[in-house]
Design a protein around this motif. Structure first.
Motif, PDB file in Angstrom:
ATOM      1  N   MET A 215       6.113  48.437  38.058  1.00  0.00           N
ATOM      2  CA  MET A 215       5.189  49.529  37.700  1.00  0.00           C
ATOM      3  C   MET A 215       5.578  50.843  38.368  1.00  0.00           C
ATOM      4  SD  MET A 215       1.502  47.657  38.079  1.00  0.00           S
ATOM      5  CE  MET A 215       1.084  46.173  37.181  1.00  0.00           C
ATOM      6  N   ILE A 216       6.289  50.736  39.506  1.00  0.00           N
ATOM      7  CA  ILE A 216       6.710  51.967  40.201  1.00  0.00           C
ATOM      8  C   ILE A 216       8.231  52.040  40.331  1.00  0.00           C
ATOM      9  CG2 ILE A 216       4.588  52.556  41.446  1.00  0.00           C
ATOM     10  CD1 ILE A 216       5.699  50.920  43.821  1.00  0.00           C
ATOM     11  N   GLY A 217       8.893  51.405  39.382  1.00  0.00           N
ATOM     12  CA  GLY A 217      10.354  51.513  39.314  1.00  0.00           C
ATOM     13  C   GLY A 217      11.096  50.787  40.419  1.00  0.00           C
ATOM     14  N   GLN A 218      10.446  49.819  41.059  1.00  0.00           N
ATOM     15  CA  GLN A 218      11.115  49.055  42.130  1.00  0.00           C
ATOM     16  C   GLN A 218      11.634  47.733  41.572  1.00  0.00           C
ATOM     17  OE1 GLN A 218      11.163  49.759  45.676  1.00  0.00           O
ATOM     18  NE2 GLN A 218      10.351  51.800  45.273  1.00  0.00           N
ATOM     19  N   ASN A 219      12.707  47.251  42.148  1.00  0.00           N
ATOM     20  CA  ASN A 219      13.256  45.961  41.717  1.00  0.00           C
ATOM     21  C   ASN A 219      13.287  45.033  42.931  1.00  0.00           C
ATOM     22  OD1 ASN A 219      14.571  43.863  40.460  1.00  0.00           O
ATOM     23  ND2 ASN A 219      16.601  44.787  40.679  1.00  0.00           N
ATOM     24  N   TRP A 220      12.112  44.492  43.268  1.00  0.00           N
ATOM     25  CA  TRP A 220      12.036  43.608  44.435  1.00  0.00           C
ATOM     26  C   TRP A 220      12.572  42.245  44.055  1.00  0.00           C
ATOM     27  CZ3 TRP A 220       6.529  45.730  44.583  1.00  0.00           C
ATOM     28  CH2 TRP A 220       6.531  46.970  45.256  1.00  0.00           C
ATOM     29  N   ARG A 221      13.427  41.709  44.923  1.00  0.00           N
ATOM     30  CA  ARG A 221      14.124  40.468  44.556  1.00  0.00           C
ATOM     31  C   ARG A 221      13.311  39.237  44.958  1.00  0.00           C
ATOM     32  NH1 ARG A 221      19.753  42.247  46.815  1.00  0.00           N
ATOM     33  NH2 ARG A 221      20.583  40.282  46.034  1.00  0.00           N
ATOM     34  N   VAL A 222      12.149  39.138  44.318  1.00  0.00           N
ATOM     35  CA  VAL A 222      11.304  37.953  44.475  1.00  0.00           C
ATOM     36  C   VAL A 222      11.421  37.168  43.180  1.00  0.00           C
ATOM     37  CG1 VAL A 222       8.965  37.102  44.839  1.00  0.00           C
ATOM     38  CG2 VAL A 222       9.655  39.299  45.815  1.00  0.00           C
ATOM     39  N   HIS A 223      11.874  35.942  43.276  1.00  0.00           N
ATOM     40  CA  HIS A 223      12.031  35.120  42.077  1.00  0.00           C
ATOM     41  C   HIS A 223      10.970  34.040  42.044  1.00  0.00           C
ATOM     42  CE1 HIS A 223      15.775  37.199  41.508  1.00  0.00           C
ATOM     43  NE2 HIS A 223      16.105  36.892  42.747  1.00  0.00           N
ATOM     44  N   THR A 224      10.734  33.528  40.859  1.00  0.00           N
ATOM     45  CA  THR A 224       9.671  32.521  40.760  1.00  0.00           C
ATOM     46  C   THR A 224      10.214  31.213  40.195  1.00  0.00           C
ATOM     47  OG1 THR A 224       9.031  33.070  38.507  1.00  0.00           O
ATOM     48  CG2 THR A 224       8.006  34.343  40.241  1.00  0.00           C
ATOM     49  N   PHE A 225       9.576  30.163  40.601  1.00  0.00           N
ATOM     50  CA  PHE A 225       9.730  28.888  39.902  1.00  0.00           C
ATOM     51  C   PHE A 225       8.344  28.253  39.877  1.00  0.00           C
ATOM     52  CE2 PHE A 225       9.534  25.852  43.488  1.00  0.00           C
ATOM     53  CZ  PHE A 225       9.755  26.699  44.569  1.00  0.00           C
ATOM     54  N   PRO A 335       7.518  47.636  55.215  1.00  0.00           N
ATOM     55  CA  PRO A 335       7.225  48.785  54.368  1.00  0.00           C
ATOM     56  C   PRO A 335       8.212  48.893  53.212  1.00  0.00           C
ATOM     57  CG  PRO A 335       7.884  49.473  56.598  1.00  0.00           C
ATOM     58  CD  PRO A 335       8.003  47.986  56.549  1.00  0.00           C
ATOM     59  N   VAL A 336       7.748  49.437  52.108  1.00  0.00           N
ATOM     60  CA  VAL A 336       8.624  49.660  50.962  1.00  0.00           C
ATOM     61  C   VAL A 336       9.368  50.977  51.186  1.00  0.00           C
ATOM     62  CG1 VAL A 336       8.685  50.094  48.477  1.00  0.00           C
ATOM     63  CG2 VAL A 336       7.058  48.424  49.415  1.00  0.00           C
ATOM     64  N   PRO A 337      10.688  50.925  51.301  1.00  0.00           N
ATOM     65  CA  PRO A 337      11.430  52.165  51.520  1.00  0.00           C
ATOM     66  C   PRO A 337      11.163  53.158  50.381  1.00  0.00           C
ATOM     67  CG  PRO A 337      12.855  50.245  51.816  1.00  0.00           C
ATOM     68  CD  PRO A 337      11.566  49.744  51.249  1.00  0.00           C
ATOM     69  N   GLY A 338      10.849  54.379  50.742  1.00  0.00           N
ATOM     70  CA  GLY A 338      10.649  55.420  49.734  1.00  0.00           C
ATOM     71  C   GLY A 338       9.228  55.523  49.200  1.00  0.00           C
ATOM     72  N   VAL A 339       8.362  54.587  49.562  1.00  0.00           N
ATOM     73  CA  VAL A 339       6.957  54.669  49.127  1.00  0.00           C
ATOM     74  C   VAL A 339       6.081  54.516  50.368  1.00  0.00           C
ATOM     75  CG1 VAL A 339       5.174  53.825  47.552  1.00  0.00           C
ATOM     76  CG2 VAL A 339       7.590  53.548  46.945  1.00  0.00           C
ATOM     77  N   GLU A 340       5.743  55.618  50.961  1.00  0.00           N
ATOM     78  CA  GLU A 340       4.992  55.561  52.218  1.00  0.00           C
ATOM     79  C   GLU A 340       3.619  54.919  51.992  1.00  0.00           C
ATOM     80  OE1 GLU A 340       3.970  58.655  55.687  1.00  0.00           O
ATOM     81  OE2 GLU A 340       5.284  59.408  54.090  1.00  0.00           O
ATOM     82  N   GLY A 341       3.236  54.044  52.908  1.00  0.00           N
ATOM     83  CA  GLY A 341       1.912  53.422  52.814  1.00  0.00           C
ATOM     84  C   GLY A 341       1.888  52.131  52.022  1.00  0.00           C
ATOM     85  N   LEU A 342       3.018  51.754  51.422  1.00  0.00           N
ATOM     86  CA  LEU A 342       3.053  50.502  50.655  1.00  0.00           C
ATOM     87  C   LEU A 342       3.826  49.447  51.450  1.00  0.00           C
ATOM     88  CD1 LEU A 342       2.239  49.117  48.009  1.00  0.00           C
ATOM     89  CD2 LEU A 342       4.374  49.935  46.993  1.00  0.00           C
ATOM     90  N   ILE A 343       3.190  48.287  51.634  1.00  0.00           N
ATOM     91  CA  ILE A 343       3.771  47.216  52.466  1.00  0.00           C
ATOM     92  C   ILE A 343       3.803  45.932  51.646  1.00  0.00           C
ATOM     93  CG2 ILE A 343       3.297  45.762  54.506  1.00  0.00           C
ATOM     94  CD1 ILE A 343       2.035  48.269  55.804  1.00  0.00           C
ATOM     95  N   LEU A 344       4.855  45.158  51.816  1.00  0.00           N
ATOM     96  CA  LEU A 344       4.943  43.833  51.178  1.00  0.00           C
ATOM     97  C   LEU A 344       4.850  42.744  52.238  1.00  0.00           C
ATOM     98  CD1 LEU A 344       5.748  45.012  48.432  1.00  0.00           C
ATOM     99  CD2 LEU A 344       7.675  43.464  48.383  1.00  0.00           C
ATOM    100  N   ALA A 380      13.357  42.665  56.030  1.00  0.00           N
ATOM    101  CA  ALA A 380      13.166  43.999  55.449  1.00  0.00           C
ATOM    102  C   ALA A 380      13.541  44.006  53.964  1.00  0.00           C
ATOM    103  CB  ALA A 380      14.020  45.009  56.205  1.00  0.00           C
ATOM    104  N   LEU A 381      12.871  44.856  53.225  1.00  0.00           N
ATOM    105  CA  LEU A 381      13.089  44.864  51.769  1.00  0.00           C
ATOM    106  C   LEU A 381      14.476  45.343  51.381  1.00  0.00           C
ATOM    107  CD1 LEU A 381       9.943  44.682  52.043  1.00  0.00           C
ATOM    108  CD2 LEU A 381       9.860  45.936  49.905  1.00  0.00           C
ATOM    109  N   ASP A 382      15.051  46.220  52.207  1.00  0.00           N
ATOM    110  CA  ASP A 382      16.359  46.780  51.831  1.00  0.00           C
ATOM    111  C   ASP A 382      17.513  46.071  52.540  1.00  0.00           C
ATOM    112  OD1 ASP A 382      15.783  47.637  54.347  1.00  0.00           O
ATOM    113  OD2 ASP A 382      16.058  49.777  53.954  1.00  0.00           O
TER     114      ASP A 382
END
Ligand SMILES: Cc1cc2nc3c(=O)[nH]c(=O)nc-3n(C[C@H](O)[C@H](O)[C@H](O)COP(=O)(O)OP(=O)(O)OC[C@H]3O[C@@H](n4cnc5c(N)ncnc54)[C@H](O)[C@@H]3O)c2cc1C
Length: 400
Positions: A215-225, A335-344, A380-382
């Motif tokens: 939704m915010i142009g991020q590609n978080w590498r969380v996969h599902t099964f 924290p999500v790099p580049g999006v202040e205030g957003l944490i995973l 870390a996310l990055d």
């Protein structure tokens, strides 16, 4: 954005991880809201077997996370003022063949060296601990005597029952549909029930995290099964002493073509005598909510193989839920790099053991802007994602 739903922090996802985080934030005095698109425990947290296990821990970076978190279970029920049905029943990880046995030696040694009680037991010794196992079907087991089980529903509600009197605002059936960002900073979220504003948003959305990132142009590498489970009628004459797991993907380098029934089995008995059986299902980014036609069959075959006495047990129901993995076996926390205030805070391997510390880590990130309790840099996310120390999923079958 109007201020009706204005908070210090929004936690998205009311599974075990989100409930733990929401409690710690409310306890820290922050005006916190917990939002879920469905009800509490609607994701994997309401579907799981309740195993509190560290024998499958990612060995490279996750030992401090898992051991520190596990130690919290000693006092957690008392702190939360509710029985969690936490029991150190021990976990027997069954090893069917010599190949499985040999493939586990290194892991067992690494666990023992890290202070996680673990020993390799030959088949006869396994049958002494767990007389229901047919010793002819196994070479032995990796035994973790301290590990055990919990009631995940009690765990989630224990957090919430403590947090709500502290001011936590719980919003079920409130789906996040977008983020409000201004100059690279999160201001809140859009939901099916209007706008919620907050300077900090924590995502504990597990299998759905990737979608939220998109939704915010991020590609978080969380996969599902998907993982599946089923429950038998109570078997009052039988008493399983420990918890059972077995999983080819931990010991063997599967080529992706093998029988689905080899992927994973978990088995435990509830306090009421029912047997809970689970199976890791299939990889893919599917959030499809219905169980596949193969999963119950696979669980029945595997359970019957190791526990002939359960072959005649009658089933009450089965279910499935999407759960997560990452390529390197480590969670995404920070924290999500580049999006202040957003944490995973998501994608934990074996979430239950990590649940107590996940709340503490997220609360420190929000209140201090850093994590002191353990080093979370490997999560870390990055980060560069290396390869996981185990094959966590097996390519097989089609969605059906
Ligand atoms: C059958 C099965 C057996 C398992 N057995 C075990 C076990 O024995 N031990 C163990 O440790 N782990 C086990 N697991 C894995 C474990 O259940 C998960 O790792 C854990 O529940 C993840 O918790 P969570 O809080 O991160 O995510 P979830 O419980 O999946 O919660 C995520 C929440 O986010 C909400 N959400 C998603 N998108 C949105 C949105 N847009 N807006 C609002 N809310 C949203 C969802 O509704 C959901 O409630 C098992 C899983 C399954 C399926």
């Amino acid at each position: 954005m109007h201020k009706k739903n204005s908070f210090d922090v929004l936690v998205i996802g009311a599974g075990v991880i989100g409930c733990s985080i929401a409690y710690r934030l409310a306890a820290a005095g922050l005006k916190t809201a917990l939002l879920d698109q469905s009800q509490v425990g609607a994701g994997a947290s309401g579907a799981n077997l309740g195993m509190v296990q560290s024998n499958d821990v990612e060995l490279g970076h996750s030992i401090p996370l898992v051991t520190t978190s596990f130690a919290r279970y000693g006092q957690l029920g008392e702190e939360l003022g509710m029985r969690l049905d936490f029991k150190r029943t021990g976990i027997l990880h069954l090893l069917p063949s010599e190949e499985h046995w040999n493939g586990s030696l290194e892991r067992a040694a690494a666990l023992a060296q890290a202070g996680i009680a673990c020993e390799m037991l030959p088949a006869r010794a396994v049958a002494e601990i767990e007389p229901m196992v047919d010793p002819e079907t196994i070479r032995g087991a990796m035994y973790a005597p301290d590990q055990g089980q919990i009631n995940p529903f009690r765990l989630m509600w224990a957090y919430l029952r403590r947090a709500i009197p502290l001011g936590l605002s719980l919003h079920t059936f409130t789906r996040v549909t977008g983020f409000e960002l201004q100059s690279g900073r999160v201001q809140g979220v859009h939901t099916t029930h209007g706008e919620f504003s907050a300077g900090t948003v924590v995502l504990a959305t597990a299998a759905w995290t990737r979608r939220l990132g998109e939704m915010i142009g991020q590609n978080w590498r969380v996969h599902t099964f998907r993982a599946s489970a089923m429950v038998t009628e109570p078997q009052h004459s039988l008493k399983l002493r420990s918890i059972i797991s077995t999983a080819d993907h931990i010991e063997l380098a599967l080529d992706g073509k093998k029988d689905i029934e080899l992927a994973f089995l978990g088995l435990r008995q509830t306090a009421d005598g029912n047997f809970l059986i689970s199976q890791a299902d299939r990889p893919g980014e599917s959030l499809y909510p219905q169980i596949s036609a193969l999963a119950p069959k696979a669980m029945a075959i595997m359970t019957g193989r190791y526990f002939p006495i359960l072959r005649r047990a009658r089933l009450l129901r089965s279910w499935t839920a999407p759960t997560t993995y990452t390529e390197d076996g480590c969670p995404l926390i920070g924290p999500v790099p580049g999006v202040e205030g957003l944490i995973l805070a998501t994608a934990f391997r074996s979430s239950l053991i990590n649940t107590p510390l996940a709340g503490e880590i997220a609360a420190e990130l929000v209140t201090l802007g850093r994590c002191e309790v353990i080093d979370i840099r490997p999560f870390a996310l990055d980060r560069e994602m290396g390869k996981a120390d185990t094959f966590y999923v097996v390519e097989s079958g089609q969605d059906s």
